[in-house]
Design a protein around this motif. Sequence first.
Motif, mmCIF file in Angstrom:
data_model
loop_
_atom_site.group_PDB
_atom_site.id
_atom_site.type_symbol
_atom_site.label_atom_id
_atom_site.label_comp_id
_atom_site.label_asym_id
_atom_site.label_seq_id
_atom_site.Cartn_x
_atom_site.Cartn_y
_atom_site.Cartn_z
ATOM 1 N N HIS A 97 29.321 26.511 56.707
ATOM 2 C CA HIS A 97 30.651 26.618 56.124
ATOM 3 C C HIS A 97 31.130 28.073 56.156
ATOM 4 N N ARG A 98 32.425 28.234 56.149
ATOM 5 C CA ARG A 98 32.990 29.552 55.870
ATOM 6 C C ARG A 98 33.005 29.716 54.353
ATOM 7 N N VAL A 99 32.312 30.709 53.851
ATOM 8 C CA VAL A 99 32.172 30.895 52.406
ATOM 9 C C VAL A 99 32.973 32.117 51.971
ATOM 10 N N VAL A 100 33.849 31.925 51.010
ATOM 11 C CA VAL A 100 34.623 33.012 50.412
ATOM 12 C C VAL A 100 34.252 33.075 48.935
ATOM 13 N N ARG A 101 33.749 34.212 48.492
ATOM 14 C CA ARG A 101 33.388 34.386 47.088
ATOM 15 C C ARG A 101 34.435 35.249 46.388
ATOM 16 N N TRP A 102 34.685 34.939 45.130
ATOM 17 C CA TRP A 102 35.609 35.767 44.362
ATOM 18 C C TRP A 102 34.970 36.134 43.024
ATOM 19 N N ASP A 103 35.275 37.321 42.554
ATOM 20 C CA ASP A 103 34.796 37.795 41.259
ATOM 21 C C ASP A 103 35.899 37.645 40.222
ATOM 22 N N PRO B 119 46.200 19.644 43.517
ATOM 23 C CA PRO B 119 45.274 18.773 44.258
ATOM 24 C C PRO B 119 45.441 18.860 45.767
ATOM 25 N N GLU B 120 46.630 19.256 46.211
ATOM 26 C CA GLU B 120 46.854 19.361 47.653
ATOM 27 C C GLU B 120 46.076 20.509 48.277
ATOM 28 N N ARG B 121 45.544 21.409 47.451
ATOM 29 C CA ARG B 121 44.810 22.557 47.973
ATOM 30 C C ARG B 121 43.292 22.342 47.977
ATOM 31 N N LEU C 184 44.121 34.756 53.081
ATOM 32 C CA LEU C 184 43.160 34.508 54.156
ATOM 33 C C LEU C 184 43.622 33.391 55.093
ATOM 34 N N GLY C 185 44.806 32.861 54.834
ATOM 35 C CA GLY C 185 45.324 31.791 55.679
ATOM 36 C C GLY C 185 44.628 30.465 55.471
ATOM 37 N N ILE C 186 44.090 30.247 54.280
ATOM 38 C CA ILE C 186 43.362 29.009 53.978
ATOM 39 C C ILE C 186 44.282 28.101 53.167
ATOM 40 N N ASP C 187 44.642 26.975 53.742
ATOM 41 C CA ASP C 187 45.555 26.059 53.060
ATOM 42 C C ASP C 187 44.803 25.138 52.109
ATOM 43 N N VAL D 203 43.328 30.040 32.064
ATOM 44 C CA VAL D 203 42.621 29.592 33.262
ATOM 45 C C VAL D 203 43.608 29.399 34.408
ATOM 46 N N GLY D 204 44.825 29.011 34.073
ATOM 47 C CA GLY D 204 45.851 28.892 35.108
ATOM 48 C C GLY D 204 46.128 30.213 35.801
ATOM 49 N N ASP D 205 46.077 31.314 35.042
ATOM 50 C CA ASP D 205 46.267 32.632 35.650
ATOM 51 C C ASP D 205 45.154 32.927 36.656
ATOM 52 N N LEU D 206 43.929 32.576 36.290
ATOM 53 C CA LEU D 206 42.805 32.797 37.203
ATOM 54 C C LEU D 206 42.924 31.900 38.433
ATOM 55 N N ALA D 207 43.359 30.666 38.231
ATOM 56 C CA ALA D 207 43.548 29.760 39.365
ATOM 57 C C ALA D 207 44.605 30.298 40.322
ATOM 58 N N ALA D 208 45.638 30.913 39.772
ATOM 59 C CA ALA D 208 46.677 31.500 40.622
ATOM 60 C C ALA D 208 46.112 32.621 41.481
ATOM 61 N N LEU D 209 45.160 33.380 40.931
ATOM 62 C CA LEU D 209 44.519 34.435 41.717
ATOM 63 C C LEU D 209 43.708 33.838 42.867
ATOM 64 N N VAL D 210 43.046 32.717 42.606
ATOM 65 C CA VAL D 210 42.282 32.055 43.669
ATOM 66 C C VAL D 210 43.221 31.579 44.775
ATOM 67 N N LEU D 211 44.327 30.983 44.393
ATOM 68 C CA LEU D 211 45.277 30.509 45.400
ATOM 69 C C LEU D 211 45.867 31.675 46.193
ATOM 70 N N ALA D 212 46.135 32.775 45.510
ATOM 71 C CA ALA D 212 46.663 33.948 46.216
ATOM 72 C C ALA D 212 45.640 34.484 47.211
#
Length: 341
Positions: free
Chosen positions: A9-15, A72-74, A47-50, A33-42
């Motif tokens: 797999h392509r693995v992307v880790r975030w802190d 859920p679409e992500r 990285l061009g990951i849909d 937690v929504g703020d943190l989720a927004a950072l993950v989506l950003a």
Amino acid sequence: MAPELSVTHRVVRWDLPGHGGSAPGLIGPGATVGDLAALVLALADSLGIDRFAYAGVSLGGAVGLHLAVHHPERVSSLAVLCSSAHFNGSKPWEERAALVRRDGLAGLAESADARWFTPGFTVPELVADHRNADPDAYAACCDALGAFDLRDRLAGIDVPTLLVAGRQDPATPPAHLREIADTVPGATLVELPGASHLAVAQCPEAVLAALRPHFGAAPRRGMEVRRQVLGDTHVDGAQSRQTPFTARFQDFISRYAWGEIWTDPTLTRRERSMITLTALVAHGHYDELAMHVRAARRNGLTPEEIGAVLLQTAVYCGVPAANSAFAAAQRVLAEDDGTEG
């Protein structure tokens, strides 16, 4: 663990903000937690990951649940490790946030081993990272934990979901993961004995063993093999009768029995059919036996070979059991040959 998963797999880790290499100013007081989720989506967008498979531990697991509910679409599949849909209300987290904002993280770091691991186990590097995290960012993460409660939204999660619990986890005990597993349709729960809150550090091989098939091709491959061996008619019938109550069991069958055991090349399908017939006779499961007589024929066993297997069971399982097995097998073979009725 990332190096092992990166083989396939392509693995992307975030802190978390203020931890590791992440800037502390990404979140502030009152963070969610929504703020943190927004950072993950950003991060994914940058990285061009849909769409992606997501795995998260503790607060990271809560982020995964938020993503699966609100975006859920992500999310293609989800693994929630040593986490929860709620963290026992806001009060303890408000107190911890105030403590850290006042005194820093040194005191909490001293008790990290007791909160994260079973007695006698430690990972000094993780404790050091905890001690060196930014206090304000850590406190903001406490704010997010205190405000988080997604229990009333779990039933809407419709991506493949794996839950991993450490049986000795005092922070998010197995009951918290079981609550999610009982509510998310088709979710699978794995409990790890001898593991506490950071099971990924204490039992990495066991966690990998759970993650690999979940994020791999086992369910898809399992369904393919299940159809090849049992036939489309049987599998379609089983799937049509599936309910929310039986969904986890059907997933278990396809993922584990057919996706891992029956695909193991150590034994041929012919050999597995012979073993399965014997086990079903031994336990008196004659309805299942009839199904697996047909499966044995698909796997290349002749009627004579099936008869030889059943004769062997007369010696080790008992003559009455073999007698019932012969009767069930004869009906199936006669039906398949078109000679019955």
